[in-house]
Design an enzyme around this catalytic site. Structure first.
Site, PDB file in Angstrom:
ATOM      1  N   CYS A   1     -16.400   1.282   0.346  1.00  0.00           N
ATOM      2  CA  CYS A   1     -15.383   1.952  -0.478  1.00  0.00           C
ATOM      3  C   CYS A   1     -15.535   1.593  -1.947  1.00  0.00           C
ATOM      4  O   CYS A   1     -15.219   2.410  -2.815  1.00  0.00           O
ATOM      5  CB  CYS A   1     -13.982   1.557  -0.024  1.00  0.00           C
ATOM      6  SG  CYS A   1     -13.472   2.332   1.510  1.00  0.00           S
TER       7      CYS A   1
ATOM      8  N   HIS B   1       0.786  -1.236   0.000  1.00  0.00           N
ATOM      9  CA  HIS B   1       0.000   0.000   0.000  1.00  0.00           C
ATOM     10  C   HIS B   1       0.819   1.288   0.000  1.00  0.00           C
ATOM     11  O   HIS B   1       0.303   2.355   0.325  1.00  0.00           O
ATOM     12  CB  HIS B   1      -0.949   0.032   1.219  1.00  0.00           C
ATOM     13  CG  HIS B   1      -2.039  -1.009   1.178  1.00  0.00           C
ATOM     14  ND1 HIS B   1      -1.818  -2.308   0.814  1.00  0.00           N
ATOM     15  CD2 HIS B   1      -3.360  -0.941   1.450  1.00  0.00           C
ATOM     16  CE1 HIS B   1      -2.949  -2.983   0.874  1.00  0.00           C
ATOM     17  NE2 HIS B   1      -3.891  -2.189   1.240  1.00  0.00           N
TER      18      HIS B   1
ATOM     19  N   CYS C   1     -10.769   1.965   6.216  1.00  0.00           N
ATOM     20  CA  CYS C   1     -10.854   2.690   4.944  1.00  0.00           C
ATOM     21  C   CYS C   1     -12.236   3.289   4.703  1.00  0.00           C
ATOM     22  O   CYS C   1     -12.353   4.390   4.163  1.00  0.00           O
ATOM     23  CB  CYS C   1     -10.481   1.768   3.799  1.00  0.00           C
ATOM     24  SG  CYS C   1     -11.335   0.196   3.804  1.00  0.00           S
TER      25      CYS C   1
ATOM     26  N   HIS D   1      -9.927  -7.562  -6.393  1.00  0.00           N
ATOM     27  CA  HIS D   1     -10.320  -6.647  -5.329  1.00  0.00           C
ATOM     28  C   HIS D   1     -11.137  -5.503  -5.937  1.00  0.00           C
ATOM     29  O   HIS D   1     -10.650  -4.762  -6.796  1.00  0.00           O
ATOM     30  CB  HIS D   1      -9.043  -6.129  -4.694  1.00  0.00           C
ATOM     31  CG  HIS D   1      -9.225  -5.382  -3.415  1.00  0.00           C
ATOM     32  ND1 HIS D   1      -9.687  -4.090  -3.375  1.00  0.00           N
ATOM     33  CD2 HIS D   1      -9.004  -5.738  -2.136  1.00  0.00           C
ATOM     34  CE1 HIS D   1      -9.733  -3.687  -2.119  1.00  0.00           C
ATOM     35  NE2 HIS D   1      -9.332  -4.670  -1.332  1.00  0.00           N
TER      36      HIS D   1
ATOM     37  N   GLU E   1     -11.958  -9.602  -0.939  1.00  0.00           N
ATOM     38  CA  GLU E   1     -12.808  -8.407  -1.124  1.00  0.00           C
ATOM     39  C   GLU E   1     -13.069  -8.199  -2.606  1.00  0.00           C
ATOM     40  O   GLU E   1     -12.900  -7.095  -3.139  1.00  0.00           O
ATOM     41  CB  GLU E   1     -12.124  -7.178  -0.518  1.00  0.00           C
ATOM     42  CG  GLU E   1     -11.647  -7.411   0.920  1.00  0.00           C
ATOM     43  CD  GLU E   1     -11.143  -6.147   1.617  1.00  0.00           C
ATOM     44  OE1 GLU E   1     -10.271  -5.478   1.047  1.00  0.00           O
ATOM     45  OE2 GLU E   1     -11.639  -5.834   2.708  1.00  0.00           O
TER      46      GLU E   1
END
Lengths: 659, 659
Positions: A353, A164, A427, A283, A335
């Site tokens: 998100c 990340h 997030c 994802h 996810e």
């Protein structure tokens, strides 16, 4: 709001005037895209959208009063803020996490966005102090990442696939652009430019540069934002590099940096070059952020191949892999997206998100092409999954947005029956901080010569010389009136939503024909005068929406929808009637009513139905269930779970029509 | 088969003679259990059950010819066998895994079980060679575990919660007992006794001993087996210690050994003392193995409190948390139970090993109490999930047994659309090696004075002086005939299954009344003569089985069942009719037919139905689906996915009855 030297061009393409595609038509022609890109004007006058509608405006207010302050407090309590002091030492408790920077950045971006709508010296001071702290963590070479400065400095750029690092950089850039726009201060902006310059020196096609790209996309769209704000072309080029390098052979994640298996690449959209990708995989948040970046780069560089790739992925995503609520990502495992038509309700992931990301993508494609399908998806997301992830109170959040919760639904990790105050990986709450202040920008696109009304939520919109007030209770009421407060010559373009079968427009009391040939837009260009009134009437009626028969989870079921609002049956309104026991008639006697305990003006829907019951307590039995008549109540999906513990179901069983 | 000095007492309680509970009655009285325990006879004459039925016998044969040889080959290829040479050194590739010993042990147990049914000198030699190799890995102090000898010797007994050390020990014990029974050799048995003695010195209530217990249960039931085989009471005491220590405060997993969180304890059934547990929670295989051990210890020690705890957990498990197929464990997350009535079909876990474990538990509780519900569950497991995990060919396996697979079903890890040859964690294939040879033992319980026919699969059964041949095509045909081949005075006890509404029994051509007062058993005690014939007729008809309305995943659906066999609709038999599109009428015109491509004698079921279709390709639409008349075919669930890639559904939609 301060006058900016250079502004992010929010409505950088306005193709409806010349080549707007018809409803249902493909709009992704090369010419159209090129025209759009050429249409782009620098230094366009500032647009202001201030919402006062019954749905978005209260969310913006709860964001200002609750979500931002509570997220800031959580960031402080969990150490995310102090982490920027770089004082963590090995052996200390609570080491900074690899994604903490992004959480803080999203709150800062939200504060800046909010300041643009609502000047607030206290919040501005707090924001500036936080910016000072964040910038203080920047290293001499421009590097700005807490984890890889304080915790594992030797691991910089060593694990792009999982760590990340570039994702955090992207969020810092977005925050800095917003801070610059809100305050005029270049401090944060200059800092992220130095960071972006460092990144541009590390990554690239030249010998000695890394040919890597982020495992979690986001920096691509942020770099285009930075380019639009600063005019520095190298940021656009770096965004393009990250996009075009992705999935090329030799594969950076499986052959260069690490040994990810072929099965691990799709989760990061790195299994093949993006221009060759046909299906939305992996994802879900990463995917839509990537597609946003692709769209931005395509528009800025005039690259129809890249735009068409983004459109192809949007089509697969929205026509085969999207929940009716606008949710995307069918499984918590990774996810991620799964297969076409795999849309389980009780085990949906549909991360908040990801919905926000789909709104960002739809808006970009709408602006780039004018295609009505993008506006329809945008509206679907905004009024449903886009808001379900946050409580009306503004301080409780769903990470995963299930479409069915019954008395037996288990909780696993972030798949919760009730919204939570915060998450270890938080997030979604911090994304709401920046998403909610921007809702107006999703509804209206305004320039000096065009007011594009995509979602007619009540608002005041000003751009160029004109100012228009939009009134009504949309989306609960289809009657929308527009009053010209300050006139000027411009085109008024009203979207006719895909869900709407009948509409009318009157100008100053007389029926008015559209000058547009496309059924998805009513347009009129003229010298509008103060006091001119336009009445838009969109027929709103509750309907049953049936999913494609390949969606096995919904076989025999339909959802109630009214306008863009998807309804659900929540147990709070239906005591003693478990949602799974209900069978709607094929042609329900829908009646509008007040929703108890929900905001004034919220429209609930009632209808007669059958409910199954059984006096038998055995798990398996030969006795068929029995049925009784009931009257059930459905409320907007986005508002469920605001009145205590409950069960809920979006797709309800429907009796087959009589033979 | 060799005469054993001491044998594991397979039918150690036979309570039907004196206190058999009525159908549906609770049977778990303290008195009953005590009587049962006292009834236990040592050195009971050997019972032999040789099946020749259409379902189990071919599975036993494919196990002998295919499953055991192919599993052995996989164990060799993957290094599991050579690992016992203890030659792995740090830096070498392919380190032994913490559960490898258990895989090898289960194959050895299967070989020994098979030898008892089918003498085979080559297999016996191979078994003995493997036993020599396994025993050669035993350390001087008796320790016998490859991983913690060759890879991490310093970590012995350091992580009971996760590292399967005692679990592997248990499987070695079970294998050694079977080897002793099959071959008469004490070599393996003596080795595991030395190992058990070491374990008994390490674990226990005395100062200096560890008060731990396994994170993955299994050793408890194995120790009771070892006790029954050797008569050494310390093994029973150790089993009792492991059971009673579990979940006590201070908690071994969260306070003594490690810091597992309260949320992590239920997966290991360590959240509270077992006698206080009310719900079946956590990892399903671990749970049922534990409950088996509890039952065994309760029976051997005369402990009604412990037996009642096992029964309570069985009740919760089977009345609230069991699939209609006998599958258990509703989620892949932790391979675990979730909540009462949470039984999703498309995301079921229903691990093959868990079904095998539930068969082991049901058989134990049936033997301990005679309760008919245990036989009903046992039969449900054996004919459905117990066999679905393995292909007819014997070399392909489901780890997770879904109840619904459609064209969009995603694959995640061991949740597969098609059976696979092997798994990294290959517990299920190796479990079949030992499960399939024991099928006869699940059907019949025989002693010198009682022949208890629990499942009348065609077989020859001998015990005491008598020998009885059971013929018929059960479970596809309800007509079962028993012929006395060699007579004697004994009680014949025929189970009347819970699913059976009408039955008849004739002895030598005349209707014969049961001497039992309980409707779940037909019994007759007499001097049976060679040539005597008993005709048992169980009415078999296809029926729709409706789940409890709280099972949201099955709302509006029912499964077809005939006798103990649960049916499914597989796409192979229904081209162009996706299972999710089918709506059965409330009262289908069921017709029996041949199942194409499945074993001779398999009964398929056809009926008329409606199928939904739509010419529209949109994901969401206002147009309701249309319907056409179809004729659909259902096959036994256990046999699905033996004819190539397919979709499948157990629970089908059913039209509500006319008002």
């Amino acid at each position: 709001m301060r006058q900016l030297e250079k502004t992010e061009n929010l409505t950088y393409t306005i193709p409806m005037q010349h080549s707007s595609p018809g409803k249902g038509e493909k709009s992704e022609s090369e010419e159209n895209m090129k025209d759009s890109a050429m249409d782009r004007k620098e230094n366009q006058p500032e647009t202001e959208v201030i919402l006062h509608d019954p749905v978005f405006a209260p969310r913006r207010e709860s964001c200002r009063k609750v979500t931002i302050p509570s997220s800031l407090r959580r960031c402080r309590e969990t150490g995310r803020i102090d982490a920027f002091r770089l004082q963590w030492k090995p052996g200390d408790p609570n080491p900074p996490h690899i994604f903490w920077d992004s959480d803080v950045a999203k709150v800062l971006e939200g504060m800046a966005e909010m300041l643009m709508l609502h000047p607030d010296p206290a919040m501005e001071k707090e924001l500036n102090d936080l910016v000072d702290l964040v910038v203080s963590a920047q290293q001499k070479d421009g590097y700005l990442n807490v984890y890889f400065t304080a915790v594992e400095p030797e691991k910089r750029w060593s694990n792009l696939s999982d760590h990340h690092e570039l994702y955090c950089a992207g969020h810092l850039m977005e925050a800095a652009v917003a801070h610059f726009r809100a305050t005029g201060s270049r401090k944060f902006l200059d800092a992220v430019c130095r960071y972006a310059d460092l990144i541009a020196s590390v990554f690239g096609p030249e010998p000695g540069q890394k040919r890597g790209y982020p495992g979690h996309e986001e920096i691509e769209l942020a770099l285009v934002k930075l380019y639009r704000t600063t005019g520095e072309k190298r940021y656009l080029e770096l965004a393009k590099f990250f996009i075009d390098e992705r999935g090329k052979s030799p594969n950076y994640f499986s052959e260069t940096e690490r040994q990810l298996s072929p099965e691990q690449l799709p989760n990061r959209q790195a299994h093949q070059p993006v221009r060759e990708q046909e299906k939305a995989v992996g994802h879900a948040v990463r995917a839509v952020y990537l597609y946003c970046g692709m769209t931005d780069v395509a528009v800025e560089t005039g690259d129809p191949g890249l735009l068409n790739a983004a459109i192809r992925l949007f089509d697969n995503l929205t026509e085969r892999r999207m929940y009716i609520t606008g949710g995307i990502g069918s499984t918590s495992i990774g996810e991620a997206f799964t297969e076409d038509f795999d849309l389980p309700n009780a085990t949906a992931y549909a991360e908040s998100c990801a919905a926000i990301g789909l709104a960002l993508l739809s808006k970009r494609l709408l602006d780039a092409t004018g295609g009505p399908k993008y506006a329809d998806v945008l509206e679907r997301v905004l009024y449903n999954n886009g808001l379900s992830g946050i409580s009306l109170s503004g301080d409780e959040f769903f990470y995963a947005n299930l479409l069915e919760v019954n008395a037996s639904t288990p909780e696993h990790g972030v798949t919760c029956r009730r919204r939570r105050k915060w998450f270890g990986c938080s997030c979604c709450p911090t994304n709401y901080c920046r998403f909610l202040p921007q809702l107006g920008r999703f509804c209206y696109a305004a320039s000096a010569d065009l007011l594009r009304v995509d979602i007619p939520a009540a608002a005041t919109v000003s751009a160029g010389t004109y100012k228009v007030r939009i009134d009504g209770n949309y989306p609960y009421d289809g009657a929308v009136s527009l009053t010209i407060l300050r006139g000027g010559r411009f085109t008024l373009s009203l979207r006719i939503p895909g869900w709407c079968e009948h509409f009318s427009v009157e100008v100053n009391g007389s029926a008015a024909e559209s000058s547009s040939a496309t059924p998805s837009r009513w347009t009129m260009t003229r010298e509008w005068k103060s006091g001119d009134r336009i009445e838009l009437n969109l027929e709103l009626k509750p309907v049953l929406i049936y999913p494609h028969p390949s969606v096995a989870a919904d076989a025999g079921r339909a959802a109630i929808q009214r306008g863009p609002v998807v309804y659900c049956m929540e147990s709070v309104d239906n005591p003693g009637i478990p949602p799974q026991s209900v069978i709607l008639p094929a042609d329900p006697d829908f009646r509008l009513c007040r929703a108890e305990g929900l905001p004034e003006g919220t429209v609930a829907i009632r209808c007669g139905a059958k409910a199954e019951f059984s006096p038998d307590s055995a798990l398996y039995r030969k006795t068929p269930p029995r049925f009784r008549d009931v009257d059930v109540c459905a409320i907007p999906y986005a508002l469920w779970q605001n009145r205590g513990e409950s069960s809920m179901q979006v797709f309800l069983r429907v009796a087959p029509p009589e033979p």
